[in-house]
Design an enzyme around this catalytic site. Structure first.
Site, PDB file in Angstrom:
ATOM      1  N   HIS A  38       0.978  -1.130  -0.054  1.00 18.80           N
ATOM      2  CA  HIS A  38       0.008   0.163   0.034  1.00 18.80           C
ATOM      3  C   HIS A  38       0.951   1.258   0.107  1.00 18.80           C
ATOM      4  O   HIS A  38       0.585   2.150  -0.739  1.00 18.80           O
ATOM      5  CB  HIS A  38      -0.996   0.023   1.259  1.00 18.80           C
ATOM      6  CG  HIS A  38      -1.786   1.162   1.494  1.00 18.80           C
ATOM      7  ND1 HIS A  38      -3.206   1.092   0.994  1.00 18.80           N
ATOM      8  CD2 HIS A  38      -1.513   2.441   1.842  1.00 18.80           C
ATOM      9  CE1 HIS A  38      -3.774   2.166   1.321  1.00 18.80           C
ATOM     10  NE2 HIS A  38      -2.917   3.198   1.763  1.00 18.80           N
ATOM     11  N   GLU A  39       1.780   1.272   1.010  1.00 21.91           N
ATOM     12  CA  GLU A  39       2.610   2.659   1.139  1.00 21.91           C
ATOM     13  C   GLU A  39       3.478   2.669  -0.175  1.00 21.91           C
ATOM     14  O   GLU A  39       3.766   3.733  -0.574  1.00 21.91           O
ATOM     15  CB  GLU A  39       3.445   2.408   2.432  1.00 21.91           C
ATOM     16  CG  GLU A  39       2.357   2.614   3.646  1.00 21.91           C
ATOM     17  CD  GLU A  39       1.378   3.616   3.781  1.00 21.91           C
ATOM     18  OE1 GLU A  39       1.644   4.499   3.231  1.00 21.91           O
ATOM     19  OE2 GLU A  39       0.466   3.492   4.490  1.00 21.91           O
TER      20      GLU A  39
ATOM     21  N   HIS B 240       1.883   4.397  -2.918  1.00 18.44           N
ATOM     22  CA  HIS B 240       1.861   5.947  -2.576  1.00 18.44           C
ATOM     23  C   HIS B 240       3.172   6.346  -2.989  1.00 18.44           C
ATOM     24  O   HIS B 240       3.337   7.386  -3.614  1.00 18.44           O
ATOM     25  CB  HIS B 240       1.656   6.304  -1.209  1.00 18.44           C
ATOM     26  CG  HIS B 240       0.359   6.227  -0.822  1.00 18.44           C
ATOM     27  ND1 HIS B 240      -0.942   6.654  -1.445  1.00 18.44           N
ATOM     28  CD2 HIS B 240      -0.375   5.630   0.358  1.00 18.44           C
ATOM     29  CE1 HIS B 240      -2.108   6.508  -0.820  1.00 18.44           C
ATOM     30  NE2 HIS B 240      -1.702   5.830   0.025  1.00 18.44           N
TER      31      HIS B 240
END
Length: 618
Positions: free
Chosen positions: A401-402, A405
């Site tokens: 997820h990170e 980003h």
């Protein structure tokens, strides 16, 4: 502003863990890539305060030509770029060790300086909006100002909702009061609420707290889950009238500001901040309402697997996959991402590896380190990711997820000029959720046995349920209560409970029991004080799923879809969010992305049921 901060937390890590000095450098982010010493930090602080801010003030009232406007905006960008870099560095340095007084002082110093910088630039928009529409359009047509065309167009869209200077000053003065419902809510819910003692799974007395309640919901002991639910929700019910007054105050505040700025509704006023059509919100609610049957099917499956007469709210979180735990060490998690994200193409995998190798990530929990996980960065820094790795499957998905980003930040800032390098929340969560969906589908496809496959299917089902069905139920509630007050109605505790109960019945179906206390659920949701925020969780995962299907499906040009996805990651704020998604073949003004995702949810539930029947010999 190009600062990117997502999924951030501010709590302290527990004591008794590793010292930072005990962690190898390869597992710590390298903030020296931003500043190598404190003298450089001090020099930039001085430059902002003594050079940029005074120079910016000279432009106030003098944006009378395209040339003066260009110089002002270029100075603003230079000043904000430096401010962003300082701010990011100071706060990440503090997050390494929140007991470090020097780092805390620097972060506080940058907070104050940021406020000064924003104050120094505040005149730009307000001054331009006093000019005739044709003047702004003439500026937009000038070749030298093409980098700022979208900025000027966005200002022009706000012109009809901008008031006279005295009226704007009055609204600004109300800002201090407008946060009161949220502030009081937080103090009541976090500081002043008291919870009863209950008996835990072993019959011992335990003091209920939000953390104990969350853990209890996953307990196999149903009586314990029920006691935790009743203890928690009865505490909210004891304060029902106060919570009702607070949420009514929040709604009335939103309506007041919307009317003051001549919007048709509070919803329209909120969505305008990212130029999202109201149609997107309405279509989202409609699409989920049209597809509640899939959630009913999931509730039915829970009823069957757990052997219940009716499913209650405290039965919705206990894992359906019993006694199965997966450990994934960090180095193994990296390898899995490099395999699972291959559908995004060679360039993406190369840059993901670069992030792993270049100390973008602060991996392990250490003394006094900020907890949770986030991605952050400024235009003039590479991305940074904070983790608190615990070798769980969830930790691997957090990394995915990170890093979604992070690569979004990396591509945007490598492609766009500063003025278009911001990433709106509406699109930012698409990049991160795309990675989560890809990884879960990869793990399902490569599961070693039925238990492992079931574990990851259930993880994907819960990801969709939590981000779509739950958040859209919240969104529908929020829309309903605002419309009620806009029509002259009131929001008593009983009215709010009635609205919530009707939504639970509609969303969860006939095999769900809407307990009396469960209709206090609305009082537990802090997002209702964030002005129509929750719908973005649902639009993000719907758009992400559409991206994944376009890139990995059996129909259509997958190579073209991958290329368009990378262009999406580079787009930043070069166009309005809806248009950025449309360029990647995702149209959030239609119901298709939501319909497709929920149809996928239904298929996953069917697959879970087939595997469970196989395991049980049926």
């Amino acid at each position: 502003m190009a600062v990117i901060l997502l999924s951030r937390t501010f709590a302290f890590a527990e004591t008794g863990v590793l010292k930072r000095s005990d962690v190898e450098d390869q597992y710590k982010w390298n903030l020296e890539d931003i500043y190598q010493d404190q003298e450089a930090v001090k020099a930039d602080l001085s430059k902002l305060k003594n050079k940029y801010i005074p120079e910016m003030k000279k432009f106030n009232g003098k944006l009378t030509s395209g040339d003066s406007l260009l110089k002002c905006l270029q100075l603003r960008d230079d000043m904000m770029r430096l401010m962003d870099k300082l701010y990011v560095y100071a706060h990440m340095k503090s997050d390494e060790n929140m007991a470090d007084n020097a780092a805390s002082e620097l972060s506080s110093q940058t907070d104050a300086l940021y406020a000064e910088v924003l104050t120094a630039t505040a005149f730009i928009g307000s001054e331009l909006l006093t000019y005739p529409e044709n003047t702004i359009k003439e500026y937009m047509s000038q070749p030298a100002l093409q980098d700022y065309k979208l900025f000027l167009d966005a200002l022009l869209k706000q012109k009809a909702h901008t008031l006279s200077r005295p009226e704007e000053e009055l609204l600004a003065a109300l800002a201090d009061f407008s946060g009161s419902p949220s502030s009081i809510y937080d103090k009541l819910r976090v500081a002043d609420m008291t919870y009863p003692e209950i008996l835990d799974e072993n019959g011992a007395k335990v003091q209920l707290s939000p953390g104990i309640y969350a853990a209890a919901l996953e307990s196999k002991n149903r009586d314990y889950r029920k006691r935790a639910f009743e203890g928690t929700f009865s505490s909210f019910a004891e304060n029902k009238n106060t919570f009702a007054a607070l949420i009514e105050g929040e709604v009335k505040k939103n309506i007041f500001f919307a009317k003051a700025r001549k919007y048709d509704s509070a919803l329209e006023a909120s969505l305008t901040s990212e130029f999202i059509p109201v149609q997107v919100y309405d279509n989202l609610v409609k699409a989920v309402n049209d597809n509640t049957g899939y959630l009913h099917k999931y509730v039915d499956l829970r009823k069957k697997v757990l052997g219940l007469d009716k499913v209650h709210i405290y039965d919705m979180y206990v894992p359906l996959v019993k006694d199965y735990e997966i450990k994934i060490p960090y180095e193994e998690a990296k390898k899995m991402l490099l395999e699972g994200l291959k559908p995004l193409g060679d360039d993406y995998i190369r840059d993901l590896q670069k992030g792993f190798d270049s100390r973008w990530i602060d991996v392990y929990e250490t003394e006094n380190k900020a907890t949770g996980g986030y991605q952050w960065g400024a235009y003039d820094t590479h991305p940074y990711v904070l983790l608190n790795q615990n070798d769980s499957a969830d930790a691997m998905l957090t990394l995915a997820h990170e890093m979604g980003h992070a690569l979004n930040h990396y591509y945007t800032c490598s492609t766009q000029k500063y003025t278009n390098s911001g990433i709106p929340i509406f699109t930012a969560e698409v990049a991160s959720t795309t990675n989560e969906i890809l990884m879960l589908k990869y793990l399902i496809a490569h599961a070693q046995n039925d238990d492992e496959k079931l574990y990851f299917i259930n993880s994907l089902v819960e990801l969709i349920r939590g981000n779509v069905y739950t958040q859209v139920m919240y969104a529908e509630f929020e829309k309903t209560i605002h419309e009620r007050v806009e029509k002259g109605g009131a929001l008593s505790a009983e009215t709010l409970r009635g609205i919530w109960k009707s939504l639970m019945v509609k969303y969860y179906g006939e095999n769900f029991e809407a307990d009396e206390l469960a209709d206090m659920w609305w009082a537990r949701v802090p997002h209702f004080y964030m002005d129509f925020y929750v719908y973005k969780y649902a639009t993000a995962i719907s758009a992400a799923n559409e991206m994944v299907e376009n890139m990995t499906g059996t129909e259509g040009d997958t190579a073209s879809a991958k290329a368009k996805y990378l262009e999406f990651l580079k787009a930043g704020s070069s166009d309005y969010p809806i248009e950025v998604l449309k360029a990647a073949n995702v149209d959030m003004t239609s119901t298709r992305p939501v319909d497709d995702l929920l149809a996928e949810f239904g298929k996953l539930v069917d697959e879970m049921e087939r595997i469970m029947e196989k395991k049980n010999g049926k």
